[in-house]
Design an enzyme around this catalytic site. Structure first.
Site, PDB file in Angstrom:
ATOM      1  N   LYS A  54      -3.729  -7.156   8.235  1.00 30.98           N
ATOM      2  CA  LYS A  54      -3.161  -7.727   7.640  1.00 30.98           C
ATOM      3  C   LYS A  54      -2.570  -6.741   6.079  1.00 30.98           C
ATOM      4  O   LYS A  54      -2.919  -5.905   6.137  1.00 30.98           O
ATOM      5  CB  LYS A  54      -3.901  -8.547   6.744  1.00 30.98           C
ATOM      6  CG  LYS A  54      -5.283  -8.070   6.005  1.00 30.98           C
ATOM      7  CD  LYS A  54      -6.402  -9.159   5.654  1.00 30.98           C
ATOM      8  CE  LYS A  54      -7.362  -8.458   4.816  1.00 30.98           C
ATOM      9  NZ  LYS A  54      -8.613  -9.612   4.753  1.00 30.98           N
ATOM     10  N   ARG A 151     -13.892 -19.947  -0.367  1.00 28.57           N
ATOM     11  CA  ARG A 151     -12.474 -19.630  -0.525  1.00 28.57           C
ATOM     12  C   ARG A 151     -11.690 -20.669   0.191  1.00 28.57           C
ATOM     13  O   ARG A 151     -11.308 -21.776  -0.227  1.00 28.57           O
ATOM     14  CB  ARG A 151     -12.205 -18.131   0.117  1.00 28.57           C
ATOM     15  CG  ARG A 151     -10.760 -17.853  -0.084  1.00 28.57           C
ATOM     16  CD  ARG A 151     -10.776 -16.182   0.141  1.00 28.57           C
ATOM     17  NE  ARG A 151     -11.003 -15.728   1.759  1.00 28.57           N
ATOM     18  CZ  ARG A 151     -11.069 -14.743   1.852  1.00 28.57           C
ATOM     19  NH1 ARG A 151     -10.777 -13.702   0.997  1.00 28.57           N
ATOM     20  NH2 ARG A 151     -11.318 -14.220   2.999  1.00 28.57           N
ATOM     21  N   HIS A 180     -16.695 -16.542   6.755  1.00 25.88           N
ATOM     22  CA  HIS A 180     -16.454 -15.217   6.153  1.00 25.88           C
ATOM     23  C   HIS A 180     -17.923 -15.100   5.207  1.00 25.88           C
ATOM     24  O   HIS A 180     -18.186 -15.740   4.430  1.00 25.88           O
ATOM     25  CB  HIS A 180     -15.401 -15.156   5.156  1.00 25.88           C
ATOM     26  CG  HIS A 180     -14.971 -13.742   5.061  1.00 25.88           C
ATOM     27  ND1 HIS A 180     -14.758 -12.810   5.874  1.00 25.88           N
ATOM     28  CD2 HIS A 180     -14.503 -13.306   3.759  1.00 25.88           C
ATOM     29  CE1 HIS A 180     -14.395 -11.832   5.372  1.00 25.88           C
ATOM     30  NE2 HIS A 180     -14.238 -12.061   3.945  1.00 25.88           N
ATOM     31  N   ARG A 236     -14.546  -8.968  13.056  1.00 24.91           N
ATOM     32  CA  ARG A 236     -13.061  -9.024  12.465  1.00 24.91           C
ATOM     33  C   ARG A 236     -13.263  -7.661  11.424  1.00 24.91           C
ATOM     34  O   ARG A 236     -13.644  -7.800  10.104  1.00 24.91           O
ATOM     35  CB  ARG A 236     -12.892 -10.124  11.578  1.00 24.91           C
ATOM     36  CG  ARG A 236     -13.151 -11.520  12.474  1.00 24.91           C
ATOM     37  CD  ARG A 236     -12.498 -12.734  11.552  1.00 24.91           C
ATOM     38  NE  ARG A 236     -13.050 -12.856  10.135  1.00 24.91           N
ATOM     39  CZ  ARG A 236     -14.170 -13.346  10.149  1.00 24.91           C
ATOM     40  NH1 ARG A 236     -14.765 -14.246  10.927  1.00 24.91           N
ATOM     41  NH2 ARG A 236     -14.607 -13.597   8.713  1.00 24.91           N
ATOM     42  N   TYR A 283       6.427  10.750 -21.771  1.00 21.81           N
ATOM     43  CA  TYR A 283       6.670   9.651 -22.849  1.00 21.81           C
ATOM     44  C   TYR A 283       5.591   9.495 -23.748  1.00 21.81           C
ATOM     45  O   TYR A 283       4.501   9.985 -23.354  1.00 21.81           O
ATOM     46  CB  TYR A 283       6.455   8.188 -22.182  1.00 21.81           C
ATOM     47  CG  TYR A 283       7.694   8.059 -21.265  1.00 21.81           C
ATOM     48  CD1 TYR A 283       9.099   7.973 -21.956  1.00 21.81           C
ATOM     49  CD2 TYR A 283       8.041   7.776 -19.876  1.00 21.81           C
ATOM     50  CE1 TYR A 283      10.126   7.648 -21.323  1.00 21.81           C
ATOM     51  CE2 TYR A 283       8.800   7.528 -19.319  1.00 21.81           C
ATOM     52  CZ  TYR A 283      10.269   7.396 -19.870  1.00 21.81           C
ATOM     53  OH  TYR A 283      11.313   7.104 -19.258  1.00 21.81           O
ATOM     54  N   CYS A 329       5.372   8.536 -14.985  1.00 23.14           N
ATOM     55  CA  CYS A 329       6.628   7.775 -15.162  1.00 23.14           C
ATOM     56  C   CYS A 329       6.877   6.989 -14.012  1.00 23.14           C
ATOM     57  O   CYS A 329       6.030   7.092 -12.948  1.00 23.14           O
ATOM     58  CB  CYS A 329       7.988   8.798 -15.700  1.00 23.14           C
ATOM     59  SG  CYS A 329       7.398  10.035 -16.547  1.00 23.14           S
ATOM     60  N   MET A 330       7.926   6.071 -13.970  1.00 23.12           N
ATOM     61  CA  MET A 330       8.305   5.374 -12.793  1.00 23.12           C
ATOM     62  C   MET A 330       8.284   6.078 -11.431  1.00 23.12           C
ATOM     63  O   MET A 330       7.697   5.862 -10.508  1.00 23.12           O
ATOM     64  CB  MET A 330       9.469   4.432 -12.914  1.00 23.12           C
ATOM     65  CG  MET A 330       9.633   3.300 -12.049  1.00 23.12           C
ATOM     66  SD  MET A 330      10.954   2.324 -12.423  1.00 23.12           S
ATOM     67  CE  MET A 330      10.442   1.169 -13.458  1.00 23.12           C
ATOM     68  N   ASP A 331       9.083   7.278 -11.530  1.00 21.40           N
ATOM     69  CA  ASP A 331       9.553   7.901 -10.309  1.00 21.40           C
ATOM     70  C   ASP A 331       9.022   9.463 -10.266  1.00 21.40           C
ATOM     71  O   ASP A 331       9.230  10.081  -9.536  1.00 21.40           O
ATOM     72  CB  ASP A 331      10.938   8.066 -10.340  1.00 21.40           C
ATOM     73  CG  ASP A 331      11.704   6.620 -10.475  1.00 21.40           C
ATOM     74  OD1 ASP A 331      11.218   5.704  -9.721  1.00 21.40           O
ATOM     75  OD2 ASP A 331      12.471   6.438 -11.317  1.00 21.40           O
TER      76      ASP A 331
HETATM   77  C1  PLP Z   1      -9.892  -9.341   5.314  1.00 17.69           C
HETATM   78  C2  PLP Z   1     -10.542  -9.928   5.995  1.00 17.69           C
HETATM   79  C3  PLP Z   1     -11.690  -9.271   7.067  1.00 17.69           C
HETATM   80  C4  PLP Z   1     -11.550  -7.817   7.139  1.00 17.69           C
HETATM   81  O1  PLP Z   1     -12.601  -7.364   6.191  1.00 17.69           O
HETATM   82  P1  PLP Z   1     -12.933  -5.806   6.060  1.00 17.69           P
HETATM   83  O2  PLP Z   1     -13.833  -5.997   4.911  1.00 17.69           O
HETATM   84  O3  PLP Z   1     -11.495  -5.148   5.576  1.00 17.69           O
HETATM   85  O4  PLP Z   1     -13.143  -5.320   7.329  1.00 17.69           O
HETATM   86  C5  PLP Z   1     -12.363 -10.211   7.933  1.00 17.69           C
HETATM   87  N1  PLP Z   1     -12.196 -11.695   7.671  1.00 17.69           N
HETATM   88  C6  PLP Z   1     -11.424 -12.172   6.967  1.00 17.69           C
HETATM   89  C7  PLP Z   1     -11.578 -13.947   7.015  1.00 17.69           C
HETATM   90  C8  PLP Z   1     -10.708 -11.316   6.002  1.00 17.69           C
HETATM   91  O5  PLP Z   1      -9.858 -12.044   5.124  1.00 17.69           O
END
Ligand code: PLP
Length: 389
Positions: A54, A151, A180, A236, A283, A329-331
């Site tokens: 992601k 969540r 999760h 995951r 700055y 700075c920005m750049d």
């Molecule tokens: C981002 C995410 C993960 C991966 O988590 P990590 O800590 O980066 O391994 C797994 N499951 C869900 C639902 C997530 O949002």
């Protein structure tokens, strides 16, 4: 080290014009592969691995990171949003993909056409989705359970029972069920155990309802690395394939899984001058030279993701530490050199030069955040250079 592909041109960036760059991020694809293999080797037999790419592959470039993960044995991919998933498909990636976040109900046809799995956890969403479907292709879904993260996901059996007739009405292929964990990084596993028990109960609802061959998954990186009890049918993992340890120090010490950093960020000295004691830099005259000093300017600023809060940190030049002086700075930003170096000398904000290293952890700690955010602040305008050893 050989560059397989020199620049990933950021969308609409100097289309068709090959430009050089002075600030760039190096993505070590071979290390992503090594991390994936390392994590894989710790998983119980038969456990699948879903690589989470992601947010543009945690800033590395989703397509390249996904391809590297697949080469090293990842079975499936996850992203957050539908557009991220479609982009992977458009780049020829054909393994199963799950969007971790919900999609708009009216876009279910697009997901189905591309065989992109989506989470379901609202009866209302299922109703809206059904009304908008025209494609005969079944929509792959994973049922999302909220066992304590708070969540997204269903929390009660009633919610599940409301969804059930809609799930069973055809056009949907229930591929997975997942949850999760909120505290998998912490030494104390009490809350995780509660979440696991709750998840076991919720999976029972699917069994009762007659769903078969449903992949159950709950483990993020922290859970996947610390204990096989969390692995279930699939893990995951995101942060860990990009070399980030998300577990607290104590937990990490116990499992001792070695991960390699996968991104470094470099820039180039574009100006060098001798400044007399008492002269000001930046700055707000935010730095005053204490001595006669060599001050260099590099084209790296907060517009590149070099957070202003990094003031006080150091870049590496020729294997030595060169502190940032003055406001960023920005750049551009200015650094104090230990001695004169010519224009064109490389300077490193993230990565290693000889015996010195600046890590994502160093930057994250300095500004009170986590390494993932340091990665994700690196702006799209910074070209990604892909390396494979
Ligand atoms: C981002 C995410 C993960 C991966 O988590 P990590 O800590 O980066 O391994 C797994 N499951 C869900 C639902 C997530 O949002």
């Amino acid at each position: 080290m050989k560059a397989v592909k020199t620049v990933k041109t950021v969308e609409n960036r100097s289309k068709g014009v090959e430009l050089s760059y002075q600030t760039w991020a190096e993505i070590h694809l071979d290390r992503i592969e090594r991390n994936v293999r390392t994590i894989r080797s710790r998983l119980p037999a038969g456990c699948k691995m879903m690589a989470v790419v992601k947010a543009d592959g945690y800033g590395h470039g989703a397509v390249q990171a996904a391809a590297a993960a697949i080469r090293a044995g990842a079975d499936e991919l996850a992203v957050s949003r539908l557009d991220e998933a479609v982009r992977l498909r458009q780049n020829g990636i054909d393994v199963p993909i799950l969007t971790l976040g919900p999609i708009a109900p009216r876009e279910a046809d697009i997901a189905a056409e591309h065989q992109i799995a989506v989470p379901v956890f609202q009866a209302e969403w299922l109703r809206d989705m059904r009304e908008s479907r025209t494609s005969p292709k079944p929509l792959p879904v994973h049922i999302k359970m909220d066992t304590g993260m708070g969540r997204i996901g269903i929390r009660t059996k009633r919610e599940f029972e409301e969804m059930l007739p809609l799930l069973a009405a055809g056009g949907i292929d229930v591929k997975g069920v997942y949850t999760h964990l909120a505290t998998a990084n912490q030494a104390d596993t009490g809350y995780c155990e509660k979440q696991l028990a709750r998840f076991a109960e919720m999976r029972g609802w699917l069994d009762e309802a007659g769903f078969r061959d449903v992949t159950a998954h709950c483990a993020n990186s922290a859970a996947a690395l610390r204990d096989p009890v969390y692995a279930m049918d699939m893990v995951r993992v995101g942060a860990s394939i990009f070399g980030i340890h998300t577990c607290d120090e104590e937990v990490r010490g116990r499992h001792g899984v070695p991960l390699l950093p996968t991104l470094s960020l470099h820039t180039t000295i574009i100006h060098v001058k001798r400044v007399a004691a008492g002269e000001c830099i930046g700055y707000d005259r935010s730095y005053t030279a204490q001595d006669d000093e060599w001050i260099a300017t590099v084209p790296l600023g907060y517009g590149d993701g070099c957070f202003r809060g990094y003031a006080g940190l150091e870049l590496l030049v020729d294997g030595e530490r060169a502190p940032i002086v003055g406001n960023i700075c920005m750049d551009q930003l200015m650094i104090r050199l230990p001695r004169h170096y010519p224009v064109g000398t490389k300077a490193t904000l993230i990565g290693r030069q000889r015996d010195e290293a600046v890590t994502l952890d160093d930057l994250a700690r300095h500004i009170g955040t986590i390494p993932q955010q340091v990665l994700l602040m690196i702006a799209a305008r910074v070209p990604r250079v892909y390396l494979r050893e």
